[in-house]
Design a protein around this motif. Sequence first.
Motif, PDB file in Angstrom:
ATOM      1  N   ALA A   1       0.869  -1.225  -0.213  1.00  0.00           N
ATOM      2  CA  ALA A   1       0.225   0.007   0.124  1.00  0.00           C
ATOM      3  C   ALA A   1       0.881   0.987  -0.072  1.00  0.00           C
ATOM      4  O   ALA A   1       0.517   2.347  -0.642  1.00  0.00           O
ATOM      5  CB  ALA A   1      -0.951  -0.025   1.266  1.00  0.00           C
ATOM      6  N   ARG A   2       2.105   1.391   0.762  1.00  0.00           N
ATOM      7  CA  ARG A   2       3.004   2.447   0.781  1.00  0.00           C
ATOM      8  C   ARG A   2       4.135   2.174   0.332  1.00  0.00           C
ATOM      9  O   ARG A   2       4.793   1.188   0.901  1.00  0.00           O
ATOM     10  CB  ARG A   2       2.830   3.076   2.155  1.00  0.00           C
ATOM     11  N   LEU A   3       4.751   2.866  -0.427  1.00  0.00           N
ATOM     12  CA  LEU A   3       5.940   2.486  -1.086  1.00  0.00           C
ATOM     13  C   LEU A   3       6.921   3.580  -1.415  1.00  0.00           C
ATOM     14  O   LEU A   3       6.493   4.734  -1.557  1.00  0.00           O
ATOM     15  CB  LEU A   3       5.741   1.918  -2.574  1.00  0.00           C
ATOM     16  N   ILE A   4       8.102   3.243  -1.638  1.00  0.00           N
ATOM     17  CA  ILE A   4       9.147   4.427  -1.871  1.00  0.00           C
ATOM     18  C   ILE A   4      10.109   3.842  -3.118  1.00  0.00           C
ATOM     19  O   ILE A   4      10.324   2.682  -3.275  1.00  0.00           O
ATOM     20  CB  ILE A   4      10.193   4.497  -0.618  1.00  0.00           C
ATOM     21  N   GLU A   5       9.933   4.517  -4.305  1.00  0.00           N
ATOM     22  CA  GLU A   5      10.709   4.185  -5.275  1.00  0.00           C
ATOM     23  C   GLU A   5      11.898   5.098  -5.291  1.00  0.00           C
ATOM     24  O   GLU A   5      12.161   6.399  -5.291  1.00  0.00           O
ATOM     25  CB  GLU A   5       9.841   4.734  -6.437  1.00  0.00           C
ATOM     26  N   ILE A   6      13.348   4.158  -5.325  1.00  0.00           N
ATOM     27  CA  ILE A   6      14.492   4.711  -5.431  1.00  0.00           C
ATOM     28  C   ILE A   6      14.906   5.218  -6.665  1.00  0.00           C
ATOM     29  O   ILE A   6      14.721   4.228  -7.740  1.00  0.00           O
ATOM     30  CB  ILE A   6      15.472   3.947  -4.651  1.00  0.00           C
ATOM     31  N   GLY A   7      15.467   6.382  -6.972  1.00  0.00           N
ATOM     32  CA  GLY A   7      16.176   6.733  -8.166  1.00  0.00           C
ATOM     33  C   GLY A   7      15.063   6.602  -9.248  1.00  0.00           C
ATOM     34  O   GLY A   7      14.937   6.086 -10.507  1.00  0.00           O
ATOM     35  N   VAL A   8      13.963   7.630  -8.982  1.00  0.00           N
ATOM     36  CA  VAL A   8      12.611   7.578 -10.055  1.00  0.00           C
ATOM     37  C   VAL A   8      13.230   8.009 -11.388  1.00  0.00           C
ATOM     38  O   VAL A   8      12.644   7.877 -12.523  1.00  0.00           O
ATOM     39  CB  VAL A   8      11.580   8.476  -9.622  1.00  0.00           C
ATOM     40  N   GLY A   9      14.162   8.977 -11.383  1.00  0.00           N
ATOM     41  CA  GLY A   9      14.612   9.655 -12.961  1.00  0.00           C
ATOM     42  C   GLY A   9      13.875  10.247 -13.349  1.00  0.00           C
ATOM     43  O   GLY A   9      13.058  11.025 -13.222  1.00  0.00           O
TER      44      GLY A   9
ATOM     45  N   GLY B   1       4.398   4.490   8.443  1.00  0.00           N
ATOM     46  CA  GLY B   1       5.504   3.633   7.718  1.00  0.00           C
ATOM     47  C   GLY B   1       5.187   3.114   6.241  1.00  0.00           C
ATOM     48  O   GLY B   1       4.254   3.852   5.635  1.00  0.00           O
ATOM     49  N   PHE B   2       6.131   2.592   5.908  1.00  0.00           N
ATOM     50  CA  PHE B   2       6.143   2.042   4.354  1.00  0.00           C
ATOM     51  C   PHE B   2       6.103   0.478   4.235  1.00  0.00           C
ATOM     52  O   PHE B   2       6.925   0.018   5.099  1.00  0.00           O
ATOM     53  CB  PHE B   2       7.394   2.732   3.493  1.00  0.00           C
ATOM     54  N   ASP B   3       5.320  -0.008   3.348  1.00  0.00           N
ATOM     55  CA  ASP B   3       5.452  -1.422   3.027  1.00  0.00           C
ATOM     56  C   ASP B   3       6.609  -2.002   2.171  1.00  0.00           C
ATOM     57  O   ASP B   3       6.821  -3.089   2.465  1.00  0.00           O
ATOM     58  CB  ASP B   3       4.236  -1.837   2.441  1.00  0.00           C
TER      59      ASP B   3
END
Length: 161
Positions: free
Chosen positions: A19-27, A104-106
Amino acid sequence: MGQPPPSERALVAALDPYARLIEIGVGRRPDVARALAERGREVVAIDVEMSEAARDAAARDAAKSPEAAGEGSLRAVTADVTALATDDERAIRNALGPSASESGFDAVYARNLPAELQRPTVALAERLDAACLFTTLGFEEPVVDVRRRATESGTVVYVAR
């Protein structure tokens, strides 16, 4: 706009349970983050230098109608995963917003993650007690312990935690 590439579709499908996400290096390619937000997920897309494409995608998301506001979100944040992996909780909260400590993030994920960013990405996921999934540049093997998840399209999604 045509059909997204198989690698994008495979990554979105692998991330769908979170449900809750972080994308690393979206560019310059916020397509996965945008697709997840359209599926009702909360996504924070980070990069050391935020591209105009990522900023525009986040701005379009912020301008959604009130009726669509509960359908997911996309925020673009300028941050360095290497620093976040070692910073204190307050710095993480300042960079990622209050949800970093409240709900938090999942999952933490990346597409085309280069070898030099794999360890800090996994370290950040560990700090947040989140799953960690990524694809590589294709010619590189992961430098962290992973399970390989092959998809119908032939894309390999690596699961580090």
